[in-house]
Enzyme design. Structure first.
Site, mmCIF file in Angstrom:
data_model
loop_
_atom_site.group_PDB
_atom_site.id
_atom_site.type_symbol
_atom_site.label_atom_id
_atom_site.label_comp_id
_atom_site.label_asym_id
_atom_site.label_seq_id
_atom_site.Cartn_x
_atom_site.Cartn_y
_atom_site.Cartn_z
ATOM 1 N N GLY B 84 22.252 35.348 121.287
ATOM 2 C CA GLY B 84 22.863 36.270 120.337
ATOM 3 C C GLY B 84 22.791 35.671 118.953
ATOM 4 O O GLY B 84 23.807 35.448 118.294
ATOM 5 N N GLU B 107 18.160 37.835 120.775
ATOM 6 C CA GLU B 107 19.001 38.862 120.168
ATOM 7 C C GLU B 107 18.638 40.204 120.787
ATOM 8 O O GLU B 107 17.472 40.514 120.967
ATOM 9 C CB GLU B 107 18.784 38.857 118.642
ATOM 10 N N LEU B 108 19.670 40.976 121.112
ATOM 11 C CA LEU B 108 19.450 42.240 121.799
ATOM 12 C C LEU B 108 19.136 43.382 120.831
ATOM 13 O O LEU B 108 18.426 44.314 121.152
ATOM 14 C CB LEU B 108 20.700 42.568 122.641
ATOM 15 N N SER B 141 19.750 38.395 127.023
ATOM 16 C CA SER B 141 19.849 37.061 127.631
ATOM 17 C C SER B 141 20.692 37.083 128.894
ATOM 18 O O SER B 141 20.524 36.253 129.775
ATOM 19 C CB SER B 141 20.479 36.097 126.631
ATOM 20 N N LEU B 160 27.573 31.635 119.580
ATOM 21 C CA LEU B 160 28.435 31.613 118.416
ATOM 22 C C LEU B 160 28.908 33.022 118.061
ATOM 23 O O LEU B 160 28.101 33.928 117.900
ATOM 24 C CB LEU B 160 27.678 31.009 117.219
ATOM 25 N N ASP B 163 30.295 38.940 120.956
ATOM 26 C CA ASP B 163 31.066 40.178 121.004
ATOM 27 C C ASP B 163 32.312 39.948 121.875
ATOM 28 O O ASP B 163 32.175 39.526 123.015
ATOM 29 C CB ASP B 163 30.158 41.268 121.615
ATOM 30 N N THR B 238 26.319 29.775 110.404
ATOM 31 C CA THR B 238 26.084 31.170 110.789
ATOM 32 C C THR B 238 26.742 32.127 109.806
ATOM 33 O O THR B 238 27.739 31.799 109.177
ATOM 34 C CB THR B 238 26.647 31.463 112.182
ATOM 35 N N GLU B 239 26.160 33.307 109.729
ATOM 36 C CA GLU B 239 26.687 34.343 108.839
ATOM 37 C C GLU B 239 28.120 34.710 109.238
ATOM 38 O O GLU B 239 28.991 34.857 108.392
ATOM 39 C CB GLU B 239 25.798 35.584 108.907
ATOM 40 N N GLU B 240 28.340 34.811 110.562
ATOM 41 C CA GLU B 240 29.687 35.152 111.041
ATOM 42 C C GLU B 240 30.678 34.061 110.646
ATOM 43 O O GLU B 240 31.790 34.342 110.209
ATOM 44 C CB GLU B 240 29.689 35.294 112.569
#
Lengths: 458, 271
Positions: B84, B107-108, B141, B160, B163, B238-240
């Site tokens: 992810g 990544e989905l 994944s 990381l 959801d 990470t962006e998050e």
């Protein structure tokens, strides 16, 4: 208009959902069980009598919905049945009383009993395998392992009891170390056997689902091998310890030789049956084309037989194959005809591998209700060709057939058999093959999501 | 817009790759999946290290003007996976920190994957010789990890800010779950490390308890965490993570090591 057709594609009503007829043979051929719909039909070969099931000890009723999985333990002392009513029933095979009923959260798709008889495992439609300790009475089922949200189609223990193999509707075969304390879960994965694949053929979409598993072995090698059959028209042979694919046998291409009509169509391998010494492996195949019913039974002999390829005009046959352990290859050796429109839904064999039992039928047909038709192939005479036995020559004779089929004659109607084969095939497709939507339809589905609909109303 | 997207050399802009924040991992997938780990096309992901035959035939098919010298890590397999990976912030940071390690993001959401692909390509052009060891693939994944990695292949796995799937009904969609940990334990080598972090306390507790309850994982001690340069990246790269830091939120971290099953037996016996 467009939306309507999508809805149609999605909804598979419970009425059209059909379960194939199943068969299980006592490891010493003491009894034969056929499951059609919610009914278990049992014939005691040793006592030469049919068994009538009377409720049970554990307080629960008999099965109330289609039975999807049946199996005998390795010693034959216990028998397990389970299915859409979310009940797993364990039977004593002497008294044929139900000794225990375990309830499952979801519908059950596969069962297996460990070789020492201590544990029962069953798999549900969410891809979770559960384990029950048969020696302790009132313990609940505990989760053992899981495939990620994929229907588990087959479950089997390796004969040395070290591993449990599980196969799913995607393409995965997972080999897991069966732990000493299975109630704590099986966390150590030995291997994944990957190789079954999705294909697009001239006649349509072929699923990659794995439908059946069988362990085979020969006394010359200490190692066991795994065979798997799939919706991709292949039987594959694996070294399951490392997950290595050893050989692939394209049953479609092999069947073509026999049919010789030049038409290429996908065939689903529906069942594999191996004798415990591995000297004989039989495979049932279903053709994925409307109106044509190929009934093949392929038998793999582990000793390389002199191949006599007969020419068959009929589509309804049994095919013999060879499986060479030293070369680790798998190939067709022979075909034997079974009869008009007989497409086996399940195969069974005892330890001695004297007879190969086959059943075809469905739980529920609009015209005739439940139907089960049993045929037996004699395999015992060395050097002689396997032959399909006449009704009178079947072990247990007509009495057995009357019990297992419910009738001697009704099951022979070709229309009924054809209808049953078609119904079973459709049910299997609906259950196991991924539905493909066009880009447009997918966009439309996104637009018709529930939250969007709500917004529109507001 | 197409022009701007394909303007290689310049970093892609996120506004052209907006996607829904959530994707259903349970739905049937209709994208190609490698048949087995040996079918993963390394020459597609890491052309610098695994030149395909066409590239080598084409004399001056230089990747970003870099002359092709024999590359030492050719025989290597992917060792790190960011499950992810989102917009790929962690991969980009790790690429220069471990220049000799192949890593991949999974990544989905296909638009997001496209963005990461463009981002990596742009970075490769702008920094010759760098960022050749990272790549991304669009996949689920939770379903297809065994198709990408063989037993014991990986040394680090990252989860990381996954959801959170708050509803109990949807807990089975969580990327860390007791049963999926079996698969992660299969792909991780003994000693390999699984890094998880979230800003949702409930999910943090869940991930920690799943890992704590799994017999093949053991918590990494605080000392080792301090020494590990990767741990710092969990929040900063990470962006998050940056978003959480901007808003002054808390994060919940769980870092566990894959241990050998024999050790499990010993523990069981000593108990």
């Amino acid at each position: 208009m467009e939306e309507g057709s999508i809805e149609d594609g999605e909804k598979i009503s419970r009425e059209t959902e059909v379960a194939p007829a199943l068969i299980a043979i006592h490891p010493l051929e003491k009894s034969v069980v056929v499951a059609v719909g919610s009914e278990l039909r049992i014939f005691d070969l040793q006592g030469d009598r049919s068994i009538t099931l009377l409720g049970d000890n554990s307080g629960g009723p008999l099965h109330t919905d289609a039975i999807r999985a049946v199996c005998f333990g390795a010693t034959g002392r216990v028998f397990a049945s389970a299915g859409d009513d979310k009940l797993v029933k364990i039977w004593n095979t002497e008294s044929w009383q139900c000794t225990r009923t375990v309830s499952s959260e979801k519908r059950v798709s596969a069962v297996a009993i460990s070789h020492n008889g201590a544990f029962l495992t069953f798999a549900d439609k969410f891809g979770v395998v559960w384990v029950v300790d048969l020696e302790k009475d009132d313990e609940k089922a505990a989760p053992l392992l899981a495939h990620y949200c994929s229907i588990i189609t087959s479950l089997d223990f390796s004969p040395d009891g070290q591993f449990i193999a599980s196969a799913d509707r995607d393409f995965k075969i997972r080999i897991t170390v069966f732990p000493k304390k299975p109630l704590d879960g099986a966390h150590e994965i030995q291997s994944f056997c990957l190789g079954h694949k999705e294909l697009l053929s001239a006649c349509g979409y072929i699923g990659s689902f794995v439908s059946c598993l069988a362990f085979v072995h020969t006394s010359e090698y200490p190692q066991w091998f795994l065979l798997s059959g799939s919706g991709d028209s292949t039987v594959r042979m694996w070294d399951f310890i490392s997950g290595t694919l050893l050989d692939t046998c394209e049953v479609g291409a092999q069947a073509e030789l026999v049919e010789s009509n030049g038409e290429e169509c996908p065939r689903v391998v529906t069942d594999i049956c191996a004798s415990s010494d591995g000297s004989l492996v039989a495979v049932a195949i279903q053709r994925q084309v409307l109106q044509h019913f190929g009934a093949f039974l392929i038998i793999f002999g582990c000793v390389v037989l002199t191949c006599l390829l007969f020419r068959y005009c009929s589509l309804h046959g049994v095919m013999l194959m060879c499986c060479n352990f030293s070369a680790r290859t798998l190939s067709v050796s022979k075909v034997v005809t079974v009869g008009e429109s007989f497409v086996p839904t399940r195969l069974g064999m005892s330890c001695s591998a004297e007879h190969l039992w086959m059943v075809t039928g469905a739980s529920n047909l609009p015209s005739s209700g439940p139907l089960a038709h049993v045929r037996v192939v004699s395999l015992c005479q060395k050097g002689l060709d396997p032959t399909v036995l006449e009704d009178g020559a079947v072990p247990g004779g007509k009495k057995l057939l009357e019990k297992l089929q419910g009738s001697l004659t009704a099951v022979k109607q070709v229309d009924a058999l054809v209808a049953a084969a078609e119904a079973v095939k459709m049910a299997m497709r609906n259950l196991l093959i991924k539905r493909e939507y066009s880009m447009e339809k997918r966009e439309l589905r996104k637009k018709s999501r529930n939250d969007r609909k709500l917004k529109q109303i507001l | 817009m197409e022009d701007q997207k394909n303007n290689s050399g310049r970093l892609p802009r996120k506004r052209f790759y907006r996607a829904r924040a959530h994707s259903n991992p349970l739905s049937d997938s209709h994208f190609p999946v490698p048949l087995t780990p040996s079918h993963v096309d390394y020459s597609l992901h890491y052309p610098y290290f695994f030149p395909s035959e066409q590239d080598t035939a084409d004399d001056n098919g230089d990747v970003a003007g870099v002359s092709k010298a024999p590359i030492p890590i050719c025989n290597s397999k992917i060792r790190f996976v960011d499950v992810g990976c989102g917009f790929g912030g962690l991969l980009v940071s790790l690429a220069t920190l471990f220049p000799d390690t192949l890593m991949i993001g999974m990544e989905l959401r296909d638009k997001v994957t496209e963005y990461v692909k463009e981002r990596i390509l742009a970075l490769r052009v702008a920094n010759p010789g760098q960022y050749q060891n990272i790549s991304v693939d669009r996949t689920n994944s939770m379903k297809y990890i065994p198709n990408y990695f063989s037993k014991g292949q990986l040394s680090k796995m990252f989860f990381l800010f996954p959801d959170p799937h708050f509803k109990e009904k949807n807990h089975r969609r969580r990327v860390i779950s007791p049963h999926l940990l079996d698969e992660y334990a299969y792909t991780l080598a003994v000693g390999g490390i699984i890094y998880t972090i979230t800003d949702v306390e409930e999910l943090g507790d869940w991930m920690r308890s799943c890992l704590e309850g799994h017999p093949l994982f053991e918590a990494v001690v605080e000392e080792d965490l301090e020494k590990d340069p990767v741990v710092k990246l969990l929040t900063s790269a990470t962006e998050e993570g940056q978003k959480v830091a901007r808003n002054g939120g808390l994060t919940y971290r769980a870092v566990y090591k894959r241990i050998a099953p024999q050790a499990v037996d010993k523990i069981a016996k000593s108990n």
